[in-house]
Design a protein around this motif. Structure first.
Motif, PDB file in Angstrom:
ATOM      1  N   GLU A  58      -8.960  17.396 -32.549  1.00 53.65           N
ATOM      2  CA  GLU A  58     -10.117  17.602 -33.361  1.00 53.65           C
ATOM      3  C   GLU A  58      -9.678  18.419 -34.680  1.00 53.65           C
ATOM      4  O   GLU A  58      -9.251  19.459 -34.326  1.00 53.65           O
ATOM      5  N   GLY A  59      -9.811  17.950 -35.869  1.00 54.59           N
ATOM      6  CA  GLY A  59      -9.700  18.975 -36.971  1.00 54.59           C
ATOM      7  C   GLY A  59      -8.075  18.817 -37.209  1.00 54.59           C
ATOM      8  O   GLY A  59      -7.537  19.541 -38.423  1.00 54.59           O
ATOM      9  N   ASN A  60      -7.178  18.119 -36.574  1.00 56.95           N
ATOM     10  CA  ASN A  60      -5.705  18.032 -36.791  1.00 56.95           C
ATOM     11  C   ASN A  60      -5.471  17.208 -38.015  1.00 56.95           C
ATOM     12  O   ASN A  60      -5.738  15.765 -37.731  1.00 56.95           O
ATOM     13  N   PRO A  61      -5.016  17.460 -39.126  1.00 56.36           N
ATOM     14  CA  PRO A  61      -4.925  16.759 -40.156  1.00 56.36           C
ATOM     15  C   PRO A  61      -3.933  15.562 -40.332  1.00 56.36           C
ATOM     16  O   PRO A  61      -4.111  14.506 -40.436  1.00 56.36           O
ATOM     17  N   ILE A  62      -2.826  15.945 -39.272  1.00 56.34           N
ATOM     18  CA  ILE A  62      -1.753  14.847 -38.901  1.00 56.34           C
ATOM     19  C   ILE A  62      -2.396  13.873 -38.063  1.00 56.34           C
ATOM     20  O   ILE A  62      -2.241  12.565 -38.331  1.00 56.34           O
ATOM     21  N   HIS A  63      -2.699  13.983 -37.109  1.00 56.79           N
ATOM     22  CA  HIS A  63      -3.761  13.338 -36.087  1.00 56.79           C
ATOM     23  C   HIS A  63      -4.635  12.154 -37.028  1.00 56.79           C
ATOM     24  O   HIS A  63      -4.778  11.177 -36.712  1.00 56.79           O
ATOM     25  N   GLN A  64      -5.335  12.836 -37.802  1.00 52.39           N
ATOM     26  CA  GLN A  64      -6.503  12.201 -38.513  1.00 52.39           C
ATOM     27  C   GLN A  64      -5.699  11.461 -39.592  1.00 52.39           C
ATOM     28  O   GLN A  64      -6.168  10.127 -39.723  1.00 52.39           O
ATOM     29  N   GLY A  65      -4.951  11.588 -39.981  1.00 48.98           N
ATOM     30  CA  GLY A  65      -3.997  10.758 -41.094  1.00 48.98           C
ATOM     31  C   GLY A  65      -3.157   9.533 -40.416  1.00 48.98           C
ATOM     32  O   GLY A  65      -3.260   8.596 -40.970  1.00 48.98           O
ATOM     33  N   ILE A  66      -2.916   9.811 -39.153  1.00 51.17           N
ATOM     34  CA  ILE A  66      -2.253   8.666 -38.348  1.00 51.17           C
ATOM     35  C   ILE A  66      -3.443   7.771 -38.202  1.00 51.17           C
ATOM     36  O   ILE A  66      -3.061   6.504 -38.237  1.00 51.17           O
ATOM     37  N   GLN A  67      -4.493   8.239 -37.584  1.00 49.59           N
ATOM     38  CA  GLN A  67      -5.654   7.505 -36.939  1.00 49.59           C
ATOM     39  C   GLN A  67      -6.023   6.626 -38.350  1.00 49.59           C
ATOM     40  O   GLN A  67      -6.114   5.383 -38.355  1.00 49.59           O
TER      41      GLN A  67
END
Length: 425
Positions: free
Chosen positions: A210-219
Motif C-alpha cells: 500500500e502506497g509503494n510507488p514501485i509496486h503501483q508502477g508494476i501493477q
C-alpha cells in the motif's frame, strides 16, 4: 553462543556473545502433500474458475518462470502444472524464463531448474530485455512508464505466471505481477520502474504494498498485459513448499503476501550496533548484486554509524555481466555514487542496486565475508572480512564493552524492523 549462517551451499559458524539476538522467521510446517495441494489450488483457485476449465486443447500457452537467481522450485511446480495441462500438446506450450535484465541461463542451468525431460520436450526461451526485435511496445502505463514486453508472451492465447513470494527490498514482495514486469520487460521499462526517485522513496521498501510507488508502477504496467492465471508458492529454508496461491494474479498474490507478512517480519525495540546478515545461501547469494538484499535487510535495524557484516559466497562474482561492477567504480565513495545516480539526466541499468547499496553504506560500515578476493571487495567499495570471526571480534572491541548485536541467518527472507515507540494513553 554459536550461530550457523548460510553461505553458498553450506554454512559458516560464528561465536557471538550470549546477549546477541538471533532473529528467525516464524516456522511454518511444510505441506505434507506438495503435489496434491498444488493441484487442488489449480482446481479451486482464488477469484477464478479452475485452470483446466479456462483452456482448450487448441490454445497456445505461455508459462512464465523465474530465473536461476530465485529459489522457486520450478523442478516441481512446472511438471505439476504440465500435468494439469496434459490435454494441451507440448508443441503448443512455451516456457518463458523471466530474467528481467539478468543474463540468460545456460542449458545446464535450465536442466537443474526444470529437469532434463522438460528441457528436451518443451520450447524454453530466455527473455532478453536488450533485444528490441523480441519486444513489443504497448504504449505508456497509467503511471507514464513506457511498456515494452516479451513478444512471445503477448502472442500466447493463455498466459500463466509462476513464482514465489517473499519480502522484496523495494517492491514490497516478490511474485505476483513482478513475474511479468520486470521479468519479461524491456530495459526501457525496467529502468523507468527502477528510477532513482522511485528507489529512493521511503515507501519503496520491504513488505509494503500500500502506497509503494514501485509496486503501483508494476501493477499499472501489467494491467496492459495481464496474465490469465497466477500460481505462486511460499517456501521454508529448505525450499519445501509451505503454501500455494493460485488464481487471479492480483487477488491470489495479495493473499500470499498477507501470509508472508505474518511469518517473515519481526519487530525489535531499537537499532543495534552490529548486525550480521546473509543472503540465505545459494542461489540467493550467488553474486554481490543479489546480496545487496541481505545488506538492506540488516540496514532496517542497524544504528547510524554502526556496522553490518554480510555473509555471502558470491560464486558468480559481482557479477561480470551487467553494469553493477562498472557503476560501483564510477565514483570513489558511496555519497558520490548517490550524487551521480540522482542526477536528473543519469540513467544506466543496474543503478538501482548500486543506489540501494550506497544508501546502506551511508548508514553503516559494510563488511563482506565472501569468496571474492580482497581487491575485488575493495573495488565494490566494501570492507573485506575474510576472517569472519576475527572481524566480529574487532567490531566488538570497537563498539564495546557490551555492544548490541543482531544476527539475521536468513538474510532477506526474514525482514526485521524497529517498532514505533508507543505513547502513553
Amino acid at each position: 553462543m554459536r550461530v550457523q549462517i548460510p553461505y553458498g551451499s553450506a554454512a559458516r559458524t560464528i561465536t557471538v556473545p550470549e546477549q546477541a539476538l538471533v532473529l528467525h522467521s516464524h516456522p511454518i510446517p511444510p505441506l505434507e502433500d506438495e503435489r496434491g495441494t498444488f493441484l487442488k489450488a489449480l482446481r479451486h483457485p482464488i477469484a477464478s474458475v479452475p485452470l483446466s476449465e479456462r483452456l482448450s486443447s487448441n490454445d497456445h500457452v505461455a508459462i512464465v518462470i523465474s530465473d536461476i537467481t530465485r529459489p522457486t522450485p520450478n523442478e516441481r511446480i512446472v511438471p505439476w502444472l504440465l500435468e494439469e495441462l496434459s490435454f494441451i500438446p507440448r508443441s503448443q506450450i512455451v516456457i518463458l524464463n523471466g530474467t528481467g535484465s539478468h543474463r540468460a541461463n545456460t542449458r545446464e542451468e535450465l536442466i537443474r531448474m526444470l529437469g532434463q525431460e522438460i528441457v528436451d520436450s518443451i520450447e524454453i526461451v530466455n527473455h532478453n530485455a536488450f533485444a528490441p526485435e523480441e519486444l513489443v511496445s504497448l504504449g505508456d502505463s497509467a503511471s507514464g512508464v513506457p511498456i515494452w514486453v516479451n513478444r512471445r508472451y503477448l502472442e500466447a492465447d493463455f498466459r500463466i505466471v509462476t513464482g514465489f513470494i517473499e519480502p522484496h527490498f523495494f517492491a514490497g514482495f516478490s511474485g505476483g505481477p513482478k513475474g511479468i514486469i520486470p521479468g519479461l520487460a524491456g530495459i526501457q521499462t525496467i529502468q523507468a520502474l527502477h528510477s532513482a526517485p522511485l528507489i529512493g522513496d521511503q515507501h519503496s521498501t520491504w513488505a509494503l504494498l500500500e502506497g509503494n510507488p514501485i509496486h503501483q508502477g508494476i501493477q499499472d504496467a501489467v494491467k496492459l498485459c495481464p496474465p490469465e492465471f497466477l500460481v505462486n508458492v511460499t517456501l521454508d529454508l529448505e525450499r519445501h513448499i509451505t503454501g500455494v496461491f493460485a488464481g487471479d494474479y492480483i487477488r491470489a498474490h495479495y493473499v500470499g503476501c498477507a501470509e508472508v507478512a505474518r511469518t517473515a517480519t519481526q519487530a525489535v525495540d531499537k537499532p543495534f550496533d552490529i548486525v550480521i546478515t546473509s543472503n540465505n545461501g545459494y542461489p540467493l547469494d550467488q553474486n554481490l548484486y543479489q546480496s545487496v538484499k541481505g545488506m538492506t535487510a540488516a540496514a532496517q535495524i542497524v544504528r547510524q554509524g554502526g556496522a553490518i557484516i554480510a555473509v555471502a559466497e558470491c560464486r558468480d562474482g559481482l557479477p561480470e555481466h551487467g553494469n553493477f561492477k562498472t557503476l560501483l567504480q564510477m565514483r570513489d565513495n558511496p555519497a558520490a555514487l548517490l550524487e551521480l545516480i540522482n542526477q536528473p539526466d543519469f540513467q544506466m541499468h543496474d543503478q538501482w542496486q548500486v543506489q540501494k547499496q550506497a544508501l546502506v553504506q551511508i548508514q553503516a560500515d559494510v563488511y563482506l565475508h565472501s569468496s571474492l578476493p580482497n581487491e575485488v571487495v575493495h573495488s565494490a567499495q566494501l570492507l573485506p572480512a575474510p576472517d569472519l570471526q576475527g572481524t566480529l571480534d574487532q567490531l566488538i572491541q570497537r563498539y564495546g564493552p557490551q555492544p548490541t548485536i543482531a544476527i539475521l541467518p536468513e538474510g532477506p527472507v526474514m525482514v526485521p524492523y524497529v517498532a514505533a515507540p508507543t505513547t502513553p494513553a
